[in-house]
Design a protein around this motif. Sequence first.
Motif, PDB file in Angstrom:
ATOM      1  N   ILE A  44     -10.130  16.471  -1.507  1.00 56.32           N
ATOM      2  CA  ILE A  44      -8.611  16.106  -1.530  1.00 56.32           C
ATOM      3  C   ILE A  44      -8.910  14.554  -0.386  1.00 56.32           C
ATOM      4  CG2 ILE A  44      -6.825  16.582  -0.653  1.00 56.32           C
ATOM      5  CD1 ILE A  44      -7.354  20.062  -1.041  1.00 56.32           C
ATOM      6  N   LYS A  45      -9.484  14.868  -0.265  1.00 53.19           N
ATOM      7  CA  LYS A  45      -9.186  13.466   1.480  1.00 53.19           C
ATOM      8  C   LYS A  45      -8.940  12.232   0.048  1.00 53.19           C
ATOM      9  CE  LYS A  45     -10.761  10.771   5.014  1.00 53.19           C
ATOM     10  NZ  LYS A  45     -11.833  10.967   6.150  1.00 53.19           N
ATOM     11  N   THR A  46     -10.354  11.772  -0.367  1.00 55.00           N
ATOM     12  CA  THR A  46     -10.631  10.919  -1.524  1.00 55.00           C
ATOM     13  C   THR A  46      -9.569  11.194  -2.636  1.00 55.00           C
ATOM     14  OG1 THR A  46     -13.454  11.677  -1.432  1.00 55.00           O
ATOM     15  CG2 THR A  46     -13.143  10.356  -3.560  1.00 55.00           C
ATOM     16  N   GLU A  47      -9.079  12.098  -3.333  1.00 56.01           N
ATOM     17  CA  GLU A  47      -8.257  11.799  -3.897  1.00 56.01           C
ATOM     18  C   GLU A  47      -6.824  11.073  -3.011  1.00 56.01           C
ATOM     19  OE1 GLU A  47      -7.649  16.050  -5.386  1.00 56.01           O
ATOM     20  OE2 GLU A  47      -9.522  15.748  -7.164  1.00 56.01           O
ATOM     21  N   LEU A  48      -6.746  11.890  -1.792  1.00 57.15           N
ATOM     22  CA  LEU A  48      -4.928  10.453  -1.282  1.00 57.15           C
ATOM     23  C   LEU A  48      -5.610   9.570  -0.712  1.00 57.15           C
ATOM     24  CD1 LEU A  48      -4.599  13.941   1.575  1.00 57.15           C
ATOM     25  CD2 LEU A  48      -2.391  12.910  -0.300  1.00 57.15           C
ATOM     26  N   GLN A  49      -6.768   9.294  -0.866  1.00 56.91           N
ATOM     27  CA  GLN A  49      -7.150   7.646  -0.233  1.00 56.91           C
ATOM     28  C   GLN A  49      -6.722   7.098  -1.987  1.00 56.91           C
ATOM     29  OE1 GLN A  49     -10.816   7.995   0.951  1.00 56.91           O
ATOM     30  NE2 GLN A  49     -10.237   7.816   3.140  1.00 56.91           N
ATOM     31  N   ALA A  50      -7.296   7.964  -3.562  1.00 55.40           N
ATOM     32  CA  ALA A  50      -7.017   6.810  -4.339  1.00 55.40           C
ATOM     33  C   ALA A  50      -5.677   6.768  -3.968  1.00 55.40           C
ATOM     34  CB  ALA A  50      -7.561   7.711  -5.519  1.00 55.40           C
ATOM     35  N   SER A  51      -4.708   8.163  -4.466  1.00 55.01           N
ATOM     36  CA  SER A  51      -3.426   8.213  -4.243  1.00 55.01           C
ATOM     37  C   SER A  51      -3.153   6.893  -3.955  1.00 55.01           C
ATOM     38  CB  SER A  51      -2.533   9.635  -4.232  1.00 55.01           C
ATOM     39  OG  SER A  51      -1.793   9.576  -4.820  1.00 55.01           O
ATOM     40  N   GLN A  52      -3.324   6.836  -2.617  1.00 59.65           N
ATOM     41  CA  GLN A  52      -2.453   6.209  -1.618  1.00 59.65           C
ATOM     42  C   GLN A  52      -2.814   4.720  -2.321  1.00 59.65           C
ATOM     43  OE1 GLN A  52      -4.193   7.171   2.220  1.00 59.65           O
ATOM     44  NE2 GLN A  52      -2.004   8.344   2.522  1.00 59.65           N
ATOM     45  N   ALA A  53      -3.602   4.141  -2.333  1.00 62.49           N
ATOM     46  CA  ALA A  53      -4.482   2.584  -3.237  1.00 62.49           C
ATOM     47  C   ALA A  53      -3.343   2.858  -4.017  1.00 62.49           C
ATOM     48  CB  ALA A  53      -6.097   2.627  -3.308  1.00 62.49           C
ATOM     49  N   GLU A  54      -2.993   3.540  -5.486  1.00 59.30           N
ATOM     50  CA  GLU A  54      -2.379   3.521  -6.193  1.00 59.30           C
ATOM     51  C   GLU A  54      -0.858   2.943  -5.903  1.00 59.30           C
ATOM     52  OE1 GLU A  54      -0.990   3.462 -10.836  1.00 59.30           O
ATOM     53  OE2 GLU A  54      -3.319   2.666  -9.267  1.00 59.30           O
ATOM     54  N   VAL A  55      -0.470   4.135  -5.641  1.00 64.12           N
ATOM     55  CA  VAL A  55       1.333   3.682  -4.525  1.00 64.12           C
ATOM     56  C   VAL A  55       1.012   2.129  -4.307  1.00 64.12           C
ATOM     57  CG1 VAL A  55       3.032   3.661  -2.029  1.00 64.12           C
ATOM     58  CG2 VAL A  55       1.718   6.276  -4.042  1.00 64.12           C
ATOM     59  N   VAL A  56      -0.054   1.688  -3.461  1.00 62.83           N
ATOM     60  CA  VAL A  56       0.069   0.374  -2.757  1.00 62.83           C
ATOM     61  C   VAL A  56       0.538  -0.584  -3.542  1.00 62.83           C
ATOM     62  CG1 VAL A  56      -0.952  -1.372  -1.528  1.00 62.83           C
ATOM     63  CG2 VAL A  56      -0.781   0.864  -0.576  1.00 62.83           C
ATOM     64  N   ARG A  57      -0.385  -0.807  -4.676  1.00 56.09           N
ATOM     65  CA  ARG A  57      -0.427  -1.215  -5.806  1.00 56.09           C
ATOM     66  C   ARG A  57       0.440  -1.376  -6.422  1.00 56.09           C
ATOM     67  NH1 ARG A  57      -6.001   0.181  -6.245  1.00 56.09           N
ATOM     68  NH2 ARG A  57      -5.385   1.839  -8.226  1.00 56.09           N
ATOM     69  N   GLU A  58       1.505   0.349  -6.599  1.00 54.63           N
ATOM     70  CA  GLU A  58       2.489   0.213  -7.892  1.00 54.63           C
ATOM     71  C   GLU A  58       3.797  -0.596  -6.908  1.00 54.63           C
ATOM     72  OE1 GLU A  58       3.524   3.897  -8.375  1.00 54.63           O
ATOM     73  OE2 GLU A  58       1.873   4.134 -10.534  1.00 54.63           O
ATOM     74  N   GLU A  59       3.543  -0.295  -5.524  1.00 60.86           N
ATOM     75  CA  GLU A  59       4.444  -1.460  -3.858  1.00 60.86           C
ATOM     76  C   GLU A  59       4.627  -2.530  -4.343  1.00 60.86           C
ATOM     77  OE1 GLU A  59       4.027   0.399  -0.637  1.00 60.86           O
ATOM     78  OE2 GLU A  59       4.907   2.252  -1.184  1.00 60.86           O
ATOM     79  N   MET A  60       3.485  -3.455  -4.176  1.00 64.93           N
ATOM     80  CA  MET A  60       3.167  -4.358  -4.759  1.00 64.93           C
ATOM     81  C   MET A  60       3.532  -4.593  -5.943  1.00 64.93           C
ATOM     82  SD  MET A  60      -0.807  -4.744  -2.942  1.00 64.93           S
ATOM     83  CE  MET A  60      -1.022  -6.590  -3.088  1.00 64.93           C
ATOM     84  N   GLU A  61       3.497  -4.468  -7.259  1.00 61.01           N
ATOM     85  CA  GLU A  61       3.765  -3.997  -8.390  1.00 61.01           C
ATOM     86  C   GLU A  61       5.846  -4.693  -8.392  1.00 61.01           C
ATOM     87  OE1 GLU A  61       3.978  -6.115 -12.827  1.00 61.01           O
ATOM     88  OE2 GLU A  61       2.895  -5.886 -10.893  1.00 61.01           O
ATOM     89  N   LEU A  62       5.721  -3.632  -7.766  1.00 63.07           N
ATOM     90  CA  LEU A  62       7.659  -3.918  -7.992  1.00 63.07           C
ATOM     91  C   LEU A  62       8.023  -4.892  -6.820  1.00 63.07           C
ATOM     92  CD1 LEU A  62       8.858   0.260  -7.103  1.00 63.07           C
ATOM     93  CD2 LEU A  62       9.081  -1.523  -8.417  1.00 63.07           C
ATOM     94  N   GLU A  63       7.317  -5.295  -5.590  1.00 60.50           N
ATOM     95  CA  GLU A  63       8.072  -6.361  -4.920  1.00 60.50           C
ATOM     96  C   GLU A  63       7.140  -8.284  -5.842  1.00 60.50           C
ATOM     97  OE1 GLU A  63       5.446  -7.495  -1.061  1.00 60.50           O
ATOM     98  OE2 GLU A  63       5.783  -5.020  -1.041  1.00 60.50           O
ATOM     99  N   ARG A  64       6.667  -7.884  -6.559  1.00 61.99           N
ATOM    100  CA  ARG A  64       6.742  -8.336  -7.815  1.00 61.99           C
ATOM    101  C   ARG A  64       7.416  -8.942  -8.758  1.00 61.99           C
ATOM    102  NH1 ARG A  64       4.766 -10.301 -12.130  1.00 61.99           N
ATOM    103  NH2 ARG A  64       3.959  -8.370 -13.285  1.00 61.99           N
ATOM    104  N   LEU A  65       7.983  -7.821  -9.296  1.00 64.68           N
ATOM    105  CA  LEU A  65       8.823  -7.651 -10.073  1.00 64.68           C
ATOM    106  C   LEU A  65      10.199  -7.707  -9.388  1.00 64.68           C
ATOM    107  CD1 LEU A  65       7.763  -4.732 -12.579  1.00 64.68           C
ATOM    108  CD2 LEU A  65       8.016  -7.121 -13.289  1.00 64.68           C
ATOM    109  N   VAL A  66      10.717  -7.430  -8.641  1.00 64.47           N
ATOM    110  CA  VAL A  66      11.433  -7.841  -7.871  1.00 64.47           C
ATOM    111  C   VAL A  66      12.051  -8.750  -6.901  1.00 64.47           C
ATOM    112  CG1 VAL A  66      12.778  -7.306  -5.287  1.00 64.47           C
ATOM    113  CG2 VAL A  66      11.951  -5.575  -6.684  1.00 64.47           C
ATOM    114  N   LYS A  67      10.854  -9.535  -7.000  1.00 68.82           N
ATOM    115  CA  LYS A  67      10.763 -11.435  -6.361  1.00 68.82           C
ATOM    116  C   LYS A  67      11.483 -12.252  -7.838  1.00 68.82           C
ATOM    117  CE  LYS A  67       8.200 -14.779  -4.404  1.00 68.82           C
ATOM    118  NZ  LYS A  67       6.768 -15.354  -3.612  1.00 68.82           N
ATOM    119  N   LYS A  68      10.331 -11.796  -9.067  1.00 65.22           N
ATOM    120  CA  LYS A  68      10.594 -12.565 -10.368  1.00 65.22           C
ATOM    121  C   LYS A  68      11.899 -11.839 -10.513  1.00 65.22           C
ATOM    122  CE  LYS A  68       8.733 -12.356 -15.373  1.00 65.22           C
ATOM    123  NZ  LYS A  68       8.127 -11.461 -15.949  1.00 65.22           N
ATOM    124  N   GLN A  69      12.542 -11.047 -10.764  1.00 65.74           N
ATOM    125  CA  GLN A  69      14.149 -10.676 -10.980  1.00 65.74           C
ATOM    126  C   GLN A  69      15.194 -11.977 -10.419  1.00 65.74           C
ATOM    127  OE1 GLN A  69      14.464  -8.565 -13.463  1.00 65.74           O
ATOM    128  NE2 GLN A  69      16.356  -8.703 -13.589  1.00 65.74           N
TER     129      GLN A  69
END
Length: 112
Positions: free
Chosen positions: A19-44
């Motif tokens: 579960i810890k490993t899955e959570l860490q992977a999920s958190q890493a995905e959330v961080v990637r998605e947040e970074m992508e959202l920030e990039r899109l917001v800046k672009k917009q």
Amino acid sequence: EILLQNSQLQADIDRLAQIKTELQASQAEVVREEMELERLVKKQKNRIKALNAEKEKLHGTIETMAHEASEVKEIARKLVADLHQQKKNAQSQLQSEMDAVKADMEQLKSHH
């Protein structure tokens, strides 16, 4: 029974580790998605900034065109006024010439 509890505890620990490993992977995905959202917001934001600059430029162009149209309208008004005056002058001149021709005709008639 202690062995059973131990193996159950080990299974729980293994499950928690998974579960810890899955959570860490999920958190890493959330961080990637947040970074992508920030990039899109800046672009917009950059797009909006560019559109606003273009809008201001268009406002300036429209103001210039309106001013030029006003100048053209004024020139046209003056041209029409000049043409009316020229027509009036030509009619007046024509009438004078017609009157002179009539007078000449009358004079010729009176001599005969």
